[in-house]
Design a protein around this motif. Structure first.
Motif, short mmCIF file in Angstrom:
data_model
loop_
_atom_site.label_atom_id
_atom_site.label_comp_id
_atom_site.label_asym_id
_atom_site.label_seq_id
_atom_site.Cartn_x
_atom_site.Cartn_y
_atom_site.Cartn_z
N LEU A 100 7.48 11.87 4.79
CA LEU A 100 6.65 11.46 5.92
C LEU A 100 5.46 12.41 6.11
O LEU A 100 4.32 11.97 6.30
CB LEU A 100 7.51 11.42 7.19
CG LEU A 100 6.80 10.92 8.44
CD1 LEU A 100 6.29 9.49 8.23
CD2 LEU A 100 7.74 10.96 9.65
N SER A 101 5.66 13.72 6.02
CA SER A 101 4.56 14.68 6.25
C SER A 101 3.47 14.56 5.19
O SER A 101 2.27 14.49 5.51
CB SER A 101 5.14 16.10 6.29
OG SER A 101 4.12 17.04 6.51
N PRO A 102 3.83 14.49 3.86
CA PRO A 102 2.77 14.30 2.87
C PRO A 102 2.05 12.95 3.02
O PRO A 102 0.83 12.88 2.80
CB PRO A 102 3.52 14.36 1.53
CG PRO A 102 4.72 15.18 1.82
CD PRO A 102 5.09 14.84 3.21
N ALA A 103 2.73 11.92 3.44
CA ALA A 103 2.10 10.62 3.61
C ALA A 103 1.07 10.66 4.71
O ALA A 103 -0.02 10.07 4.62
CB ALA A 103 3.15 9.56 3.90
N ARG A 104 1.37 11.36 5.77
CA ARG A 104 0.40 11.47 6.86
C ARG A 104 -0.83 12.26 6.43
O ARG A 104 -1.96 11.93 6.79
CB ARG A 104 1.07 12.14 8.07
CG ARG A 104 2.08 11.23 8.77
CD ARG A 104 2.82 11.98 9.84
NE ARG A 104 3.78 11.12 10.55
CZ ARG A 104 4.67 11.56 11.41
NH1 ARG A 104 4.76 12.89 11.67
NH2 ARG A 104 5.49 10.73 12.01
N ARG A 105 -0.62 13.31 5.64
CA ARG A 105 -1.76 14.11 5.16
C ARG A 105 -2.64 13.28 4.24
O ARG A 105 -3.86 13.35 4.31
CB ARG A 105 -1.23 15.33 4.41
CG ARG A 105 -0.56 16.35 5.35
CD ARG A 105 0.01 17.50 4.57
NE ARG A 105 -1.05 18.18 3.82
CZ ARG A 105 -0.83 19.13 2.91
NH1 ARG A 105 0.42 19.50 2.63
NH2 ARG A 105 -1.84 19.70 2.28
N ILE A 106 -2.03 12.49 3.36
CA ILE A 106 -2.80 11.62 2.47
C ILE A 106 -3.60 10.63 3.29
O ILE A 106 -4.77 10.35 2.99
CB ILE A 106 -1.89 10.90 1.48
CG1 ILE A 106 -1.26 11.91 0.51
CG2 ILE A 106 -2.62 9.81 0.73
CD1 ILE A 106 -0.22 11.33 -0.39
N HIS A 107 -3.00 10.08 4.34
CA HIS A 107 -3.69 9.11 5.17
C HIS A 107 -4.86 9.77 5.89
O HIS A 107 -5.96 9.19 6.02
CB HIS A 107 -2.71 8.50 6.18
CG HIS A 107 -3.33 7.41 7.02
ND1 HIS A 107 -4.01 7.67 8.20
CD2 HIS A 107 -3.42 6.06 6.82
CE1 HIS A 107 -4.46 6.55 8.71
NE2 HIS A 107 -4.10 5.54 7.86
N ASN A 108 -4.67 11.02 6.30
CA ASN A 108 -5.74 11.72 6.99
C ASN A 108 -6.90 12.03 6.05
O ASN A 108 -8.06 12.23 6.49
CB ASN A 108 -5.22 13.03 7.61
CG ASN A 108 -4.28 12.75 8.76
OD1 ASN A 108 -4.40 11.70 9.42
ND2 ASN A 108 -3.35 13.69 9.03
N LEU A 109 -6.68 12.10 4.76
CA LEU A 109 -7.73 12.35 3.78
C LEU A 109 -8.55 11.11 3.46
O LEU A 109 -9.45 11.13 2.63
CB LEU A 109 -7.12 12.91 2.49
CG LEU A 109 -6.51 14.32 2.60
CD1 LEU A 109 -5.83 14.71 1.30
CD2 LEU A 109 -7.60 15.35 2.93
#
Length: 383
Positions: free
Chosen positions: A330-339
């Motif tokens: 979940l945390s890496p997915a949110r970071r990717i989405h923020n990019l």
């Protein structure tokens, strides 16, 4: 003439006579007149006494007449009642005569029917079957009719076979001698009644001996006696009056003579034994079912414990999975989405649900002395 009218006339006559005498006294001057007057007074007193006696006699005659009339009325009423009573009595006597004739005719018919040995047997069987049913026994269950008992020790077909709990049987014969007994109570043979009853007693003993020779009481699973059913109490009582040892003679050859009274006692005892035996069988069956039920409860309890342990293990694995998923997925997915990578942001914002409350551990304690299982109620807040 009424008494009071007679009294009134006498009073008037006495008054007139007294007045006349007073007038004579005033005018009389001689001694002769006085003597005549005294004589007249005596006559007058005598007449008055006779008149009063007549009045009393008349009153008594009137009272006697009334009494006679009353007595005559009562006698007529009594005669009427007596006549009605005699008429009713004659009617009652006539009805009793007709009823007696009807009973006599019916008795002759019954006697004529029982003169046949086959008819006597059927009559005995019918009365015996009523006693069997009255004792609560059922045909083809607790008793059987005309069932052969042929084996190595006995042969024949008893009228009734009663099956006892445990496999034993009681055999009952319902045929009985009746000819000499019927002749003994014929009004034409009243003088020779005891002789006919003696012959009846001998016939009964012969029938007992013939029944003993069939050997029903020697059959396998049978008590050491066979029952001879006599459907009339007097058939046995008259025989016992002339031969007091008759029952003992029957016992010696394995025959028990039973009348309706003693037969009902025997059959009700058998019915009671069947009832108690059925209760015992039911108790054994209940014990078996209860034992199986307890085993099934134990098996169900064991499976519930296993399911509880599995649920508890799954809950613990879920609690360990959620932190790992948040950290690695979940945390890496949110970071990717923020990019700037396109994706469903709303779905990524969904938080993992909290792990369920600890599942209650179902303890599989052994059943105590009271053979019960503790159960804890689950409230809505625990779900």
């Amino acid at each position: 003439m009424p008494a009071y009218v007679v009294t009134l006339l006498i009073g008037l006559m006495a008054g007139a006579a007294i007045g006349y005498l007073v007038a004579r006294l005033k005018s009389a001057s001689s001694v002769a007149d006085r003597a005549l007057l005294d004589d007249y007074k005596s006559q007058l007193e005598a007449e008055r006494s006779k008149t009063e006696s007549a009045v009393k006699l008349n009153a008594e005659l009137v009272a006697m007449k009334e009494s006679v009339e009353k007595l005559s009325t009562q006698a007529n009423e009594a005669n009427r009642i007596r006549t009605e009573a005699e008429a009713k009595l004659n009617t009652t006597i006539l009805e009793m005569r007709r009823a007696s004739e009807s009973i006599f005719d019916e008795t002759k018919k019954i006697a004529g029917a029982l003169s046949n040995s086959q008819t006597r047997g059927k009559f005995g069987e019918a009365q015996l079957e009523l006693l069997l049913q009255g004792a609560g026994l059922r045909e083809d269950h607790e008793y059987f009719r005309q069932k052969s008992t042929t084996d190595s020790d006995s042969s024949g077909i008893p009228d009734i076979t009663v099956k006892m709990p445990g496999g034993s049987h009681i055999f009952i014969d319902s045929k009985f001698p009746f000819d000499r007994f019927l002749e003994a109570f014929d009004p034409a043979n009243e003088a020779d009644r005891d002789e006919f009853l003696q012959a009846h007693t001998k016939d009964l003993l012969k029938h007992i001996e013939a029944l003993a020779k069939r050997g029903y009481h020697k059959s396998q699973g049978s008590p050491d006696f066979v029952v001879l059913f006599v459907p009339f109490e007097t058939l046995l009582s008259e025989a016992l009056r002339l031969d007091s040892n008759l029952l003992e003679k029957a016992f010696k050859v394995g025959v028990t003579v039973a009348t309706p009274t003693s037969m009902m006692a025997l059959l009700r005892t058998i019915g009671y034994i069947f009832t108690r035996n059925k209760l015992a069988q039911n108790a054994d069956e209940i014990q078996k079912v209860a034992s199986t039920f307890l085993k099934n409860i134990t098996l169900l309890h064991t499976k519930i414990v296993a399911v509880g342990k599995a649920i508890s293990s799954t809950s613990k694995a879920y609690e360990d999975l959620v932190p790992t998923a948040e950290k690695t997925v979940l945390s890496p997915a949110r970071r990717i989405h923020n990019l700037g990578v396109t994706g469903d942001k709303d779905k990524l914002a969904i938080e993992y649900p909290e792990a369920p409350a600890s599942v209650r551990e179902l303890k599989s304690d052994e059943l105590g002395d009271d053979d019960f299982i503790d159960a804890e109620e689950i409230t809505d807040g625990d779900k």
